[in-house]
Structure formats: structure tokens, C-alpha cells
Design a protein around this motif. Structure first.
Motif, PDB file in Angstrom:
ATOM      1  N   HIS A 304      32.522  38.086  33.966  1.00  0.00           N
ATOM      2  CA  HIS A 304      33.467  38.766  33.082  1.00  0.00           C
ATOM      3  C   HIS A 304      34.035  39.969  33.823  1.00  0.00           C
ATOM      4  O   HIS A 304      33.298  40.720  34.465  1.00  0.00           O
ATOM      5  N   ARG A 305      35.360  40.144  33.746  1.00  0.00           N
ATOM      6  CA  ARG A 305      36.014  41.317  34.330  1.00  0.00           C
ATOM      7  C   ARG A 305      37.241  41.632  33.497  1.00  0.00           C
ATOM      8  O   ARG A 305      38.119  40.797  33.333  1.00  0.00           O
ATOM      9  N   LYS A 306      37.267  42.837  32.914  1.00  0.00           N
ATOM     10  CA  LYS A 306      38.357  43.189  32.007  1.00  0.00           C
ATOM     11  C   LYS A 306      38.606  44.679  32.078  1.00  0.00           C
ATOM     12  O   LYS A 306      37.658  45.479  32.156  1.00  0.00           O
ATOM     13  N   ASP A 384      39.212  43.998  41.699  1.00  0.00           N
ATOM     14  CA  ASP A 384      40.051  42.854  42.072  1.00  0.00           C
ATOM     15  C   ASP A 384      39.311  41.527  42.032  1.00  0.00           C
ATOM     16  O   ASP A 384      39.907  40.470  42.287  1.00  0.00           O
ATOM     17  N   LEU A 385      38.013  41.552  41.727  1.00  0.00           N
ATOM     18  CA  LEU A 385      37.239  40.311  41.717  1.00  0.00           C
ATOM     19  C   LEU A 385      37.645  39.415  40.551  1.00  0.00           C
ATOM     20  O   LEU A 385      38.012  39.881  39.471  1.00  0.00           O
ATOM     21  N   LYS A 386      37.541  38.113  40.769  1.00  0.00           N
ATOM     22  CA  LYS A 386      37.812  37.123  39.739  1.00  0.00           C
ATOM     23  C   LYS A 386      36.501  36.529  39.243  1.00  0.00           C
ATOM     24  O   LYS A 386      35.465  36.609  39.923  1.00  0.00           O
ATOM     25  N   VAL A 387      36.543  35.924  38.072  1.00  0.00           N
ATOM     26  CA  VAL A 387      35.358  35.234  37.566  1.00  0.00           C
ATOM     27  C   VAL A 387      34.938  34.162  38.567  1.00  0.00           C
ATOM     28  O   VAL A 387      35.764  33.377  39.037  1.00  0.00           O
ATOM     29  N   SER A 389      33.599  35.031  41.519  1.00  0.00           N
ATOM     30  CA  SER A 389      33.418  35.730  42.799  1.00  0.00           C
ATOM     31  C   SER A 389      31.967  36.162  42.950  1.00  0.00           C
ATOM     32  O   SER A 389      31.268  36.418  41.961  1.00  0.00           O
TER      33      SER A 389
END
Length: 536
Positions: A304-306, A384-387, A389
Motif C-alpha cells: 500500500h502506498r498513498k 515513488d515505490l509501486k505496489v 516493489s
């Protein structure tokens, strides 16, 4: 030992103090607000005399005007509040005369009456005769002084919650023939977790006992459906338990939790086949080398990244293949490592509870709130990481000792900016503890502008659920009243005669903020052992 209740006499007869003859040379004495005890006045020639303003025979006595909120009923309410008025956290502690003599100050006052020692520190401002009168009996056996004035007072009822323990009448003297050993510091025994287990038809529970407020951590690695490696972190030491279970269990655990107050760890695993086991299996336990643990890393992937606000974001990490579960001790952090120009750099971050981030379902992830700096290579990389990564985590690191807070009922938290994260981790464990229940937990949260404040609504929600907690936001760039940490802001919280004065402070923010806070607290005579600074 049952605590005496604080109830008024129930007799139908009018209670009157007995007629006393004051001995020559006696002055004022210990006064407790039951019936109408009197204070003895000393004449200029040193003999005792009675007057309309005070006597030992029932005339009106000299009283000090009590501050609002310090009536007898206020004292009764305080006694019934669960506050640790004795300072012993519910234990009865025998007291020697030498120990009693050490507690002879206004902010540390013990006295003995008829072989029982009471901590009257919190009673000082409730005493109708004034602090000075009560101080005449502290640090010693005040029985004679007490009997001279009002021996009829039911002091066990009035001071029952202040009871420390019995007064030891004699102290053993060292034998002249035995050698004297001085300046020996005994090292406390090392705490080794104790293992136990229970089962239901469909569940197996592994239990690890440490100690009250030991603040343990937990790391579980699944090797196969019947093999688990459980590591318990306690007092900076890692203890490993390698399990070979009787049969297969499902992964991840149904429940994995740590009792912050009890130090009890529970891991509940669902059996693949519901049936009673003759035993849990077997295990091998041993202490791990701390140095090798510090070198260990765990591969994690982003789940998760938000974005959280204009310059901060949420990040959730889970160990690859979900084979490792990690629960950190309260106030601890992990190092997140990222590649940069062929090298690896790292920064320290403290996970936050799942309730502070926007995740729809429960998970075994570590959740973070991270401030992004334009010139910060780690925070920019993480943003900048994506799910999916991958990055690396260290084992838990830290030195915070939850046990240091157990003796304190009024605690101050100082946070600046993203330094709120370790502070968040200690709020609930403090509010939920049952031993020496907290009276006030105040958070002063410093930011530049209102847009920089994290979790404002969540902190207000905690206050609405428990009024012992409060959060004050202070803004250094506010247009009307800019505020930075200062002596003026902190001084009212440390007035020595204030019942709710703070006696412990936890701090986290930029290094300049931390240094300024410690300097101000030092000016306010706050001792080093009453201050903890979270550092990465």
C-alpha cells in the motif's frame, strides 16, 4: 490486605473529641479532617495554652483556607479514583526508620502512626491545618505528636489509600566479626521468556511470559506447516524458540499479540485438521547473538502506498511471501534500506497502528507515515515505490523502556512534525494500563502550519473517548500567535504544588527541537531519569 473504605461514622450519637490536657512545650500537631480536632497553641513562654482560636478541648481551631478542589470530599474522590497514593503500586512494603527518614520533603512525605507508614505527599494541600503543620510529622514516627492533639481520629480510614507498609522497629546491625562489603552493585538477573501452550480442538496457542511492562518484541518465521521459528526480544536480548509441531497449522497466525502491561505474548494458530493433539510437539530454545541479529535483514514488498497530505504519505510493507511476522516493542523503530547509486542507504522509521492509515482490511503489514523531503533520498525513493516493489528492513531497534513510565500518573508528550510517530505508539499502552492508572496524558504537538498537522481528527477522537488524554497544537508560523517550544509554555505544567504537574516527559522531533526541550526541562528541575528522547 483490604483497603479501609472512606465513609463517615454511622453512629447516632454525637461524636466529640475527648478532653485532653496538653503537655507543656507542645506546639501544633498533625491535623486530619475528621470530627473537629484542635491545634495546640504555644505561648511566648513556651507553655501550652488554649484560646478561642484553638484548643485541645473542643473550641474552634485554627484552619488554613483550602484551595478550591481540596475539600474533604475532593480527597475522598481522589482516594476512590484508583490513583496510586501510596506510591507502591499496590504493594505493601515494610519500611525501616532509616528509609522513613529519607522521605521528609513536601514533595516526598512519609510518616508513621502507630506502627503504620503512610505516604502523605498527595494529602498535603488537603490538610486543614496547613502544610507546615503536617510537615512536623514527616520523615519520622509521628504517633506521639498525633496523640497529643487528636488521638480519636480514624486515620486508617482517612489515609488508607496512602498506606505504604508496617514500620520495622529494629534494623539488624552488622556483626563486628563479619567482613563488610561496600560499593557492590548487584546486576539484576537476566529475563528469560517462559513458554507455555494451550489448545482447543481447532486451535493451538503458544504463550511466552516475560514480565510486567517488559515491553517485548516478537518475530515469527514460518519454515513449513509444522516448523516455526519464534524470536522474542526483551531487554535488548533476543531469545529463539524453534518449534517442531505435532501436526500442520495454517499461516499466518489467527492472532499474534503482545500485552503491553503484562508482557504476555500470545500466538494463536489454526490447525489444518481440527483434532486434539497429545502435545504441541517439541522445541529448542537458546539465546541469539545480538550482533548477528543486528546484521540480519528482511526482504519486504510494498502492499500500500498513498499520499497522506501535501508532503507526507502512507506506506505498508509485508515480508516477501508473507513468511515472517514482526511485532515491535512499544516505541521501537526499524531501518528501511534503499539502493542509491550502487550503494545502500537507510533511515529509521517507527511503524504506526493500522487505525492511523487508510487500509480497508486487517493485515500482517507494518504501516508507516512518512514525511517526504525534496532533498531526502530515502523518503523520495519510498514515495515513488509501486505496489509490489521490494525493499529491506532491519530487525526492531530502540531503547525505550515502558517500565520507566509505570510510576508516573501525569505524563507530558512533546512532538514536532513527523516525530509524532513514536509518540503515537505509546499513547494507548499508557491509557489502557490498570496498575497505577494514568491521571493525565498531555500531548503538545508542534508544527509550522495547520496543514502540517498529522492525524488531528484521530487525536481529537482519542480525547473524546478518554478525557485523560489531551492534544494541544502549536504552530510556529501562525499569523496571529506563532509559538515555538519555550520556557513560558512548559513552566505551568511543572508547578510543584500542582496536583497534576507532569513528572515524566517523552520527546521526539528534529534534533534542534529535542535539544531545546531538554534544556528547558533542565531549567525546570526535571531530572534526567524523568526524560526520554526518541532518537533514530
Amino acid at each position: 490486605m483490604s483497603e479501609p473504605s472512606l465513609k463517615p461514622p454511622t453512629s447516632d450519637q454525637l461524636m466529640r473529641p475527648p478532653q485532653l490536657v496538653a503537655p507543656a512545650g507542645s506546639g501544633g500537631g498533625l491535623q486530619l479532617p475528621v470530627t473537629a480536632p484542635q491545634k495546640l497553641n504555644s505561648s511566648s513562654n513556651g507553655t501550652s495554652s488554649s484560646s478561642a482560636s484553638g484548643s485541645a478541648t473542643g473550641n474552634p481551631r485554627n484552619k488554613c483556607a483550602l484551595k478550591p478542589g481540596y475539600s474533604l470530599m475532593s480527597w475522598v474522590r481522589l482516594c476512590n479514583s484508583g490513583a496510586d497514593l501510596s506510591g507502591t503500586r499496590g504493594r505493601v512494603v515494610p519500611v525501616s526508620r532509616t528509609e522513613l527518614a529519607l522521605h521528609n520533603k513536601v514533595d516526598d512525605a512519609w510518616m508513621a502512626i502507630r506502627g503504620r507508614v503512610f505516604n502523605v505527599t498527595r494529602y498535603m494541600d488537603f490538610h486543614p491545618g496547613g502544610v507546615d503543620e503536617l510537615m512536623r510529622g514527616v520523615g519520622r514516627d509521628a504517633t506521639k505528636l498525633f496523640d497529643e492533639v487528636h488521638a480519636w481520629v480514624n486515620y486508617p480510614q482517612l489515609l488508607g489509600k496512602c498506606y505504604v507498609g508496617p514500620l520495622k522497629e529494629s534494623e539488624p546491625k552488622p556483626s563486628k566479626e563479619s567482613p563488610q562489603i561496600t560499593n557492590v552493585i548487584l546486576k539484576p538477573p537476566e529475563l528469560v521468556p517462559r513458554f507455555d501452550w494451550i489448545q482447543q480442538r481447532s486451535e493451538l496457542t503458544l504463550i511466552f511470559y516475560t514480565r510486567s511492562s517488559a515491553n517485548p518484541g516478537l518475530l515469527i518465521r514460518r519454515k513449513d506447516p509444522q516448523q516455526l521459528g519464534v524470536r522474542v526480544l526483551v531487554q535488548h536480548n533476543w531469545h529463539s524458540f524453534d518449534f517442531q509441531l505435532t501436526d500442520k497449522v495454517q499461516w499466518p497466525p489467527k492472532v499474534a499479540k503482545i500485552g503491553a502491561e503484562t508482557g504476555k505474548i500470545e500466538v494463536i494458530l489454526e490447525k489444518e485438521e481440527a483434532a486434539p493433539w497429545p502435545t504441541y510437539g517439541s522445541h529448542v530454545s537458546y539465546k541469539l547473538d545480538s550482533a548477528s541479529m543486528q546484521e540480519e535483514t528482511f526482504d519486504c514488498e510494498v502492499t500500500h502506498r498513498k499520499d497522506f497530505n501535501h508532503d507526507s504519505f502512507e506506506l505498508s510493507l509485508q515480508c516477501v511471501a508473507n513468511e515472517v511476522l514482526m511485532l515491535l516493542p512499544v516505541g521501537y523503530h526499524v531501518d528501511i534500506k534503499v539502493p542509491l547509486d550502487g550503494d545502500v542507504i537507510q533511515r529509521s522509521y517507527t511503524p504506526v497502528d493500522q487505525s492511523y492509515v487508510h487500509i480497508d482490511k486487517n493485515s500482517e503489514c507494518l504501516n508507516f507515515l512518512i514525511k517526504r523531503y525534496s532533498n531526502g533520498p530515502v523518503s523520495s525513493h519510498l514515495h515513488d515505490l509501486k505496489v509490489g516493489s521490494r525493499i529491506q528492513l532491519s530487525p526492531p531497534r530502540g531503547s525505550f523502556q515502558l517500565s520507566e513510565l509505570t510510576a508516573h500518573r501525569n505524563i507530558l508528550l512533546l512532538a514536532a512534525g513527523s516525530g509524532i510517530t513514536p509518540i503515537l505508539s505509546i499513547i494507548q499502552p499508557i491509557l489502557k494500563r490498570n496498575t497505577n492508572r494514568i491521571e493525565s496524558l498531555q500531548l503538545l504537538y508542534f508544527n509550522k502550519t495547520s496543514e502540517d498537522i498529522w492525524l488531528k481528527e484521530k487525536l481529537e477522537e482519542i480525547h473524546s473517548m478518554d478525557e485523560r488524554f489531551s492534544c494541544t497544537n502549536l504552530l510556529s508560523q501562525a499569523e496571529d500567535n506563532p509559538q515555538r517550544i519555550s520556557l513560558e509554555i512548559l513552566t505551568p505544567l511543572f508547578q510543584k504544588k500542582q496536583p497534576e504537574r507532569c513528572t515524566y516527559v517523552a520527546i521526539c522531533g528534529p534534533s534542534g527541537f529535542n535539544t531545546a526541550a531538554v534544556d528547558i526541562l533542565t531549567q525546570l528541575d526535571v531530572k534526567p531519569n524523568q526524560i526520554y528522547v526518541f532518537r533514530g
